[in-house]
Write a protein that holds these residues in place. Structure first.
Motif, PDB file in Angstrom:
ATOM      1  N   LEU A  26       0.830  -1.206   0.000  1.00 38.92           N
ATOM      2  CA  LEU A  26       0.000   0.000   0.000  1.00 38.92           C
ATOM      3  C   LEU A  26       0.863   1.253   0.000  1.00 38.92           C
ATOM      4  O   LEU A  26       0.545   2.235  -0.687  1.00 38.92           O
ATOM      5  N   ALA A  27       1.954   1.239   0.757  1.00 40.59           N
ATOM      6  CA  ALA A  27       2.864   2.385   0.770  1.00 40.59           C
ATOM      7  C   ALA A  27       3.506   2.598  -0.602  1.00 40.59           C
ATOM      8  O   ALA A  27       3.632   3.739  -1.076  1.00 40.59           O
ATOM      9  N   VAL A  28       3.899   1.512  -1.252  1.00 42.40           N
ATOM     10  CA  VAL A  28       4.474   1.620  -2.602  1.00 42.40           C
ATOM     11  C   VAL A  28       3.430   2.146  -3.578  1.00 42.40           C
ATOM     12  O   VAL A  28       3.716   3.008  -4.420  1.00 42.40           O
ATOM     13  N   PHE A  29       2.202   1.642  -3.473  1.00 45.23           N
ATOM     14  CA  PHE A  29       1.131   2.117  -4.354  1.00 45.23           C
ATOM     15  C   PHE A  29       0.876   3.608  -4.156  1.00 45.23           C
ATOM     16  O   PHE A  29       0.644   4.344  -5.125  1.00 45.23           O
ATOM     17  N   ALA A  30       0.885   4.065  -2.907  1.00 45.03           N
ATOM     18  CA  ALA A  30       0.644   5.486  -2.633  1.00 45.03           C
ATOM     19  C   ALA A  30       1.727   6.356  -3.277  1.00 45.03           C
ATOM     20  O   ALA A  30       1.423   7.387  -3.900  1.00 45.03           O
ATOM     21  N   CYS A  31       2.986   5.940  -3.154  1.00 50.20           N
ATOM     22  CA  CYS A  31       4.076   6.719  -3.751  1.00 50.20           C
ATOM     23  C   CYS A  31       3.995   6.718  -5.275  1.00 50.20           C
ATOM     24  O   CYS A  31       4.168   7.760  -5.924  1.00 50.20           O
ATOM     25  N   VAL A  32       3.715   5.562  -5.856  1.00 49.39           N
ATOM     26  CA  VAL A  32       3.600   5.473  -7.317  1.00 49.39           C
ATOM     27  C   VAL A  32       2.416   6.299  -7.802  1.00 49.39           C
ATOM     28  O   VAL A  32       2.496   6.975  -8.849  1.00 49.39           O
ATOM     29  N   ALA A  33       1.305   6.271  -7.063  1.00 48.20           N
ATOM     30  CA  ALA A  33       0.133   7.052  -7.452  1.00 48.20           C
ATOM     31  C   ALA A  33       0.421   8.548  -7.407  1.00 48.20           C
ATOM     32  O   ALA A  33       0.019   9.299  -8.312  1.00 48.20           O
ATOM     33  N   VAL A  71      -9.469  10.072  -4.506  1.00 44.92           N
ATOM     34  CA  VAL A  71      -8.437  10.359  -5.511  1.00 44.92           C
ATOM     35  C   VAL A  71      -7.617  11.571  -5.098  1.00 44.92           C
ATOM     36  O   VAL A  71      -6.395  11.606  -5.324  1.00 44.92           O
ATOM     37  N   SER A  72      -8.247  12.559  -4.489  1.00 44.91           N
ATOM     38  CA  SER A  72      -7.522  13.762  -4.088  1.00 44.91           C
ATOM     39  C   SER A  72      -6.441  13.472  -3.052  1.00 44.91           C
ATOM     40  O   SER A  72      -5.485  14.231  -2.902  1.00 44.91           O
ATOM     41  N   LEU A  73      -6.593  12.355  -2.337  1.00 46.52           N
ATOM     42  CA  LEU A  73      -5.601  11.989  -1.330  1.00 46.52           C
ATOM     43  C   LEU A  73      -4.231  11.747  -1.951  1.00 46.52           C
ATOM     44  O   LEU A  73      -3.201  11.978  -1.311  1.00 46.52           O
ATOM     45  N   PHE A  74      -4.190  11.293  -3.213  1.00 44.74           N
ATOM     46  CA  PHE A  74      -2.925  10.955  -3.867  1.00 44.74           C
ATOM     47  C   PHE A  74      -2.494  11.993  -4.900  1.00 44.74           C
ATOM     48  O   PHE A  74      -1.546  11.757  -5.644  1.00 44.74           O
ATOM     49  N   VAL A  75      -3.195  13.105  -4.952  1.00 41.22           N
ATOM     50  CA  VAL A  75      -2.813  14.186  -5.873  1.00 41.22           C
ATOM     51  C   VAL A  75      -2.057  15.244  -5.079  1.00 41.22           C
ATOM     52  O   VAL A  75      -2.611  15.826  -4.144  1.00 41.22           O
ATOM     53  N   PRO A  76      -0.788  15.500  -5.406  1.00 40.22           N
ATOM     54  CA  PRO A  76      -0.026  16.488  -4.627  1.00 40.22           C
ATOM     55  C   PRO A  76      -0.570  17.895  -4.818  1.00 40.22           C
ATOM     56  O   PRO A  76      -1.114  18.234  -5.871  1.00 40.22           O
ATOM     57  N   ALA A  77      -0.450  18.686  -3.781  1.00 40.73           N
ATOM     58  CA  ALA A  77      -0.892  20.073  -3.862  1.00 40.73           C
ATOM     59  C   ALA A  77      -0.070  20.830  -4.898  1.00 40.73           C
ATOM     60  O   ALA A  77       1.112  20.541  -5.128  1.00 40.73           O
ATOM     61  N   VAL A  78      -0.688  21.797  -5.520  1.00 37.99           N
ATOM     62  CA  VAL A  78      -0.021  22.535  -6.602  1.00 37.99           C
ATOM     63  C   VAL A  78       1.152  23.349  -6.080  1.00 37.99           C
ATOM     64  O   VAL A  78       2.191  23.465  -6.739  1.00 37.99           O
ATOM     65  N   LEU A  86       7.630  12.498  -0.499  1.00 36.18           N
ATOM     66  CA  LEU A  86       7.534  11.053  -0.700  1.00 36.18           C
ATOM     67  C   LEU A  86       8.127  10.238   0.455  1.00 36.18           C
ATOM     68  O   LEU A  86       7.533   9.222   0.836  1.00 36.18           O
ATOM     69  N   PRO A  87       9.288  10.619   1.026  1.00 34.33           N
ATOM     70  CA  PRO A  87       9.790   9.814   2.155  1.00 34.33           C
ATOM     71  C   PRO A  87       8.827   9.760   3.333  1.00 34.33           C
ATOM     72  O   PRO A  87       8.610   8.692   3.915  1.00 34.33           O
ATOM     73  N   ARG A  88       8.236  10.903   3.690  1.00 40.09           N
ATOM     74  CA  ARG A  88       7.263  10.901   4.791  1.00 40.09           C
ATOM     75  C   ARG A  88       6.020  10.119   4.421  1.00 40.09           C
ATOM     76  O   ARG A  88       5.446   9.403   5.259  1.00 40.09           O
ATOM     77  N   LEU A  89       5.590  10.238   3.170  1.00 42.55           N
ATOM     78  CA  LEU A  89       4.424   9.484   2.713  1.00 42.55           C
ATOM     79  C   LEU A  89       4.672   7.978   2.815  1.00 42.55           C
ATOM     80  O   LEU A  89       3.839   7.232   3.352  1.00 42.55           O
ATOM     81  N   PHE A  90       5.815   7.535   2.325  1.00 43.57           N
ATOM     82  CA  PHE A  90       6.127   6.110   2.360  1.00 43.57           C
ATOM     83  C   PHE A  90       6.269   5.612   3.802  1.00 43.57           C
ATOM     84  O   PHE A  90       5.751   4.541   4.149  1.00 43.57           O
ATOM     85  N   LEU A  91       6.957   6.370   4.641  1.00 44.40           N
ATOM     86  CA  LEU A  91       7.167   5.942   6.022  1.00 44.40           C
ATOM     87  C   LEU A  91       5.856   5.875   6.783  1.00 44.40           C
ATOM     88  O   LEU A  91       5.617   4.913   7.548  1.00 44.40           O
TER      89      LEU A  91
END
Length: 273
Positions: A26-33, A71-78, A86-91
């Motif tokens: 799930l962590a890998v999927f979140a980073c890839v997304a 979907v907005s959860l995995f879209v980075p803010a502009v 990404l490191p904090r997201l993955f961790l």
């Protein structure tokens, strides 16, 4: 200190060693997304698609916000770099996934993100002031995984009772949000508060209701019990057979002795003749 090390480092590492790369899928999927949606958003066609699928604002209907929030959860803010977080997201996702599983991790991430989004609507309705924000904030695009990240850290810290994790991963974000009380900062405060409540409820439920014995253990215990009973039954059968055999032998000898006429030897002859 040793308790926190075991809960935050040793147990996740053991789970990763046992489950392998699937333990952090799930962590890998979140980073890839996040990377994929960020790159797709940079194209002319992708910007419109991402906007339709994930753009969340407080001035849009509530049903549309609920539909676009996952979907907005995995879209980075502009206004924020996608690669820096990404490191904090993955961790955050990996730690929660190894400790609580994919379903609970995704549920907590969605719950705290949705709480922040709905809290923004309440603050806009309150208007400018100590608890509210100006009405212009309703047009602000509210996307990104920052609320989910800080919420997962807060949930994990409370659920496993790790003050050091809370101090290192949650307090800096909370400090920045309080120092700059904009809409995103207040959403982070709401996300942390909801995550702490969920973590406390999860910890209380785990303490009140002990984990059931696994089915494999039940099968092993049942099989062991059957094996013991089978051994006892076999032993009883052996004892019964031995007793019956001894009884048969004794009965046969008695019958042979009773069948000999009185005064006759073993060969049937009369010894007096």
């Amino acid at each position: 200190m040793l308790h926190e090390w075991r809960n935050v480092v040793a147990n996740p590492c053991r789970g990763l060693r046992e489950r392998g790369p699937l333990g952090v899928s799930l962590a890998v999927f979140a980073c890839v997304a996040v990377i994929g949606l960020h790159e797709f958003q940079q194209t002319a066609a992708g910007a419109g698609v991402v906007r339709v699928l994930s753009e969340v604002r407080a001035d849009q209907p509530l049903w549309l916000t609920l539909l676009r929030t996952p979907v907005s959860l995995f879209v980075p803010a502009v206004d924020l770099p996608a690669w820096g977080g990404l490191p904090r997201l993955f961790l955050a996702f990996a730690l929660a996934e190894l400790l609580f599983g994919r379903v609970r991790t995704l549920a907590v991430a969605y719950a705290v993100t949705l709480a922040g989004t709905l809290g923004a609507r309440v603050m806009i309705a309150l208007g400018p002031g100590r608890l509210g924000v100006p009405a212009e904030a309703a047009h602000t695009v509210d996307t990104g995984a920052s609320a989910a990240i800080v919420g997962l850290f807060a949930y994990t810290a409370v659920a496993v009772r790790s003050p050091l994790l809370f101090l290192a991963a949650v307090v800096p974000t909370m400090t920045g949000s309080i120092a700059e009380p904009n809409l995103a900062g207040r959403e982070h405060v709401i996300a942390v508060a909801v995550a702490m409540v969920l973590g406390a409820v999860s910890r209380g439920a785990r303490c009140q209701w002990p984990l059931p014995v696994s089915k494999a253990t039940d099968r092993e215990v049942t099989q062991d019990g059957k094996a013991v009973r089978n051994r006892e039954t076999a032993h009883d059968r052996e004892v019964t057979h031995d007793g019956e055999a001894g009884h048969d032998r004794g009965t046969g000898q008695g019958d042979s002795r009773r069948r000999r006429p009185a005064g006759h030897g073993c060969d049937g002859r009369d010894p007096q003749r």
